[in-house]
Design an enzyme around this catalytic site. Structure first.
Site, PDB file in Angstrom:
ATOM      1  N   GLY A  53       0.845  -1.201   0.000  1.00 40.21           N
ATOM      2  CA  GLY A  53       0.000   0.000   0.000  1.00 40.21           C
ATOM      3  C   GLY A  53       0.871   1.238   0.000  1.00 40.21           C
ATOM      4  O   GLY A  53       2.060   1.196  -0.360  1.00 40.21           O
ATOM      5  N   ASP A  69      -7.851  -2.191   1.983  1.00 37.04           N
ATOM      6  CA  ASP A  69      -8.479  -0.919   2.363  1.00 37.04           C
ATOM      7  C   ASP A  69      -9.005  -0.094   1.176  1.00 37.04           C
ATOM      8  O   ASP A  69      -9.850   0.790   1.365  1.00 37.04           O
ATOM      9  CB  ASP A  69      -7.495  -0.061   3.172  1.00 37.04           C
ATOM     10  CG  ASP A  69      -7.061  -0.758   4.459  1.00 37.04           C
ATOM     11  OD1 ASP A  69      -7.692  -1.760   4.843  1.00 37.04           O
ATOM     12  OD2 ASP A  69      -6.085  -0.300   5.072  1.00 37.04           O
ATOM     13  N   HIS A  71      -9.757  -9.886  11.393  1.00 36.89           N
ATOM     14  CA  HIS A  71      -8.861 -10.428  10.360  1.00 36.89           C
ATOM     15  C   HIS A  71      -9.484 -11.501   9.473  1.00 36.89           C
ATOM     16  O   HIS A  71      -8.839 -11.920   8.504  1.00 36.89           O
ATOM     17  CB  HIS A  71      -7.581 -10.956  11.019  1.00 36.89           C
ATOM     18  CG  HIS A  71      -6.693  -9.849  11.508  1.00 36.89           C
ATOM     19  ND1 HIS A  71      -6.923  -9.203  12.689  1.00 36.89           N
ATOM     20  CD2 HIS A  71      -5.612  -9.257  10.955  1.00 36.89           C
ATOM     21  CE1 HIS A  71      -6.002  -8.255  12.865  1.00 36.89           C
ATOM     22  NE2 HIS A  71      -5.198  -8.276  11.825  1.00 36.89           N
ATOM     23  N   ARG A  93      -9.243 -10.659   5.943  1.00 33.27           N
ATOM     24  CA  ARG A  93      -7.978 -10.684   5.197  1.00 33.27           C
ATOM     25  C   ARG A  93      -7.577 -12.097   4.779  1.00 33.27           C
ATOM     26  O   ARG A  93      -6.472 -12.293   4.257  1.00 33.27           O
ATOM     27  CB  ARG A  93      -6.860 -10.072   6.040  1.00 33.27           C
ATOM     28  CG  ARG A  93      -6.967  -8.585   6.119  1.00 33.27           C
ATOM     29  CD  ARG A  93      -5.632  -7.892   6.179  1.00 33.27           C
ATOM     30  NE  ARG A  93      -4.663  -8.504   7.050  1.00 33.27           N
ATOM     31  CZ  ARG A  93      -3.817  -7.813   7.810  1.00 33.27           C
ATOM     32  NH1 ARG A  93      -3.865  -6.510   7.823  1.00 33.27           N
ATOM     33  NH2 ARG A  93      -2.929  -8.423   8.528  1.00 33.27           N
TER      34      ARG A  93
HETATM   35  O1  F6P Z   1      -4.251  -1.947   6.046  1.00 30.84           O
HETATM   36  C1  F6P Z   1      -4.817  -3.208   6.016  1.00 30.84           C
HETATM   37  C2  F6P Z   1      -5.397  -3.584   7.351  1.00 30.84           C
HETATM   38  O2  F6P Z   1      -6.009  -4.849   7.256  1.00 30.84           O
HETATM   39  C3  F6P Z   1      -6.383  -2.574   7.941  1.00 30.84           C
HETATM   40  O3  F6P Z   1      -7.660  -2.678   7.371  1.00 30.84           O
HETATM   41  C4  F6P Z   1      -6.288  -2.921   9.393  1.00 30.84           C
HETATM   42  O4  F6P Z   1      -6.599  -1.808  10.206  1.00 30.84           O
HETATM   43  C5  F6P Z   1      -4.846  -3.291   9.575  1.00 30.84           C
HETATM   44  O5  F6P Z   1      -4.370  -3.689   8.310  1.00 30.84           O
HETATM   45  C6  F6P Z   1      -4.620  -4.378  10.568  1.00 30.84           C
HETATM   46  O6  F6P Z   1      -3.252  -4.549  10.711  1.00 30.84           O
HETATM   47  P1  F6P Z   1      -2.612  -5.665  11.657  1.00 30.84           P
HETATM   48  O7  F6P Z   1      -2.871  -6.980  11.013  1.00 30.84           O
HETATM   49  O8  F6P Z   1      -1.172  -5.316  11.691  1.00 30.84           O
HETATM   50  O9  F6P Z   1      -3.309  -5.566  12.970  1.00 30.84           O
END
Ligand code: F6P
Length: 307
Positions: A87, A113, A237, A240
């Site tokens: 990003g 995001d 998460h 993701r």
């Molecule tokens: O930037 C991507 C992201 O998934 C955001 O949406 C979220 O706030 C962040 O990363 C979470 O990061 P980490 O996995 O380091 O907690």
């Protein structure tokens, strides 16, 4: 990200180039965690979430010493062009690196995001939206059966794209995103009044970066106004992970192909993105020049749909 990695490797090989993978991004560059890749090393990954190269945040790369160490490792491995997936922060690092060490870099987005200028969609966004949507649909079953209000918190850091898209697609009664200051009282009263019109349940989607607080804080404010009981689900998460959508696989593939072709054409210091379904390159500095906001008219649509 895996679709992009696969495309970078195979496009490079198809064009007679050698290609290496760097594990854990800039951290792997500094530590020399670099290994040769062939066509088979990216077999079977197009449908896998995450990244086979792993990823890491790397504060050392923000310092000159770290970037110098990374450059020495690249020189040792004979690397003369780089595709960086990430990003805004990844591209800022890449830009600084190329200014100091004269190595061409092309960027490809890899963030859920969707907050990156120069592309209509970041690679990963569509998958995250669909995962959030599936969760909203499932939660609505309980909300409807138990006549409850649910507050569902989505990811997105300081950006409301995931909340807005999944909320609109999931028929949310209200959507709260960081880009807009909302009148919570009005929404709370609307939801309360909705009961008189036969609307016995509600879904409220809250972006994690919402300034007024997260889903729990907003839920408490609603309760103070309406007296209605609520439940909160933080999606976290799960947004993701999992198999990427067809859209993301194709976007990742097209982006990887374009990034390697651009390097071959002598382009450098640009990010590959998709604009009106065409692959386009945008200079790194333009990418962070402005903040990309979602279309706020969608909130009006969501409001209109929730009467
Ligand atoms: O930037 C991507 C992201 O998934 C955001 O949406 C979220 O706030 C962040 O990363 C979470 O990061 P980490 O996995 O380091 O907690």
């Amino acid at each position: 990200m895996n679709a992009t990695i696969r495309a970078v490797v195979r496009t490079a090989l198809f064009n007679g180039l050698e290609v290496s993978g760097i594990r854990r991004g800039y951290t792997g560059m500094i530590n020399g965690d670099i290994y040769p890749m062939d066509a088979r090393s990216v077999s079977g990954i197009i449908g896998r979430g995450g990244t086979i190269l792993h990823t890491a945040r790397c504060p050392e790369f923000m310092e000159y010493q770290g970037r110098a160490a990374a450059h020495a490792q690249l020189a040792k491995a004979g690397i003369d062009g780089l595709v960086a997936i990430g990003g805004d922060g990844t591209f800022r690092g890449a830009y600084q690196f190329t200014k100091e060490f004269d190595i061409p870099v092309m960027g490809v987005t890899g963030t859920i995001d969707n907050d990156v200028m120069g592309t209509d969609y970041t690679v990963g966004f569509d998958t995250a939206v669909n995962i959030a949507l599936e969760a909203i649909d499932r939660i609505r079953d309980t909300a409807a059966s138990h006549d409850r209000i649910f507050f569902i918190e989505t990811m997105g850091r300081s950006s409301g794209f995931i909340a807005l898209w999944s909320g609109l697609a999931g028929g949310a009664e209200a959507i709260f995103i960081p880009e807009v200051r909302e009148d919570f009282e009005k929404y709370a009263r609307d939801i309360f009044e909705g009961r008189k019109k036969g609307k016995t349940s509600a879904i409220v989607v809250v972006a994690e970066g919402e300034e007024a607080g997260g889903a729990f804080t907003i839920a408490e404010r609603f309760k103070a106004i309406t007296g209605l009981d609520y439940r909160v689900t933080i999606l976290g998460h799960i947004q993701r992970g999992g198999a990427p959508t067809a859209f993301d696989r194709i976007l990742g593939t097209r982006s990887g192909v374009k990034a390697v072709e651009a390097l071959i054409d002598g382009r450098r210091n640009e990010m590959v993105g998709v604009q009106n379904m065409e692959m386009r390159c945008t200079s790194f500095s333009e990418v962070w020049d402005k903040k990309k906001d979602p279309d706020l008219d969608w909130l009006k649509i969501a409001n209109m749909m929730s009467i």
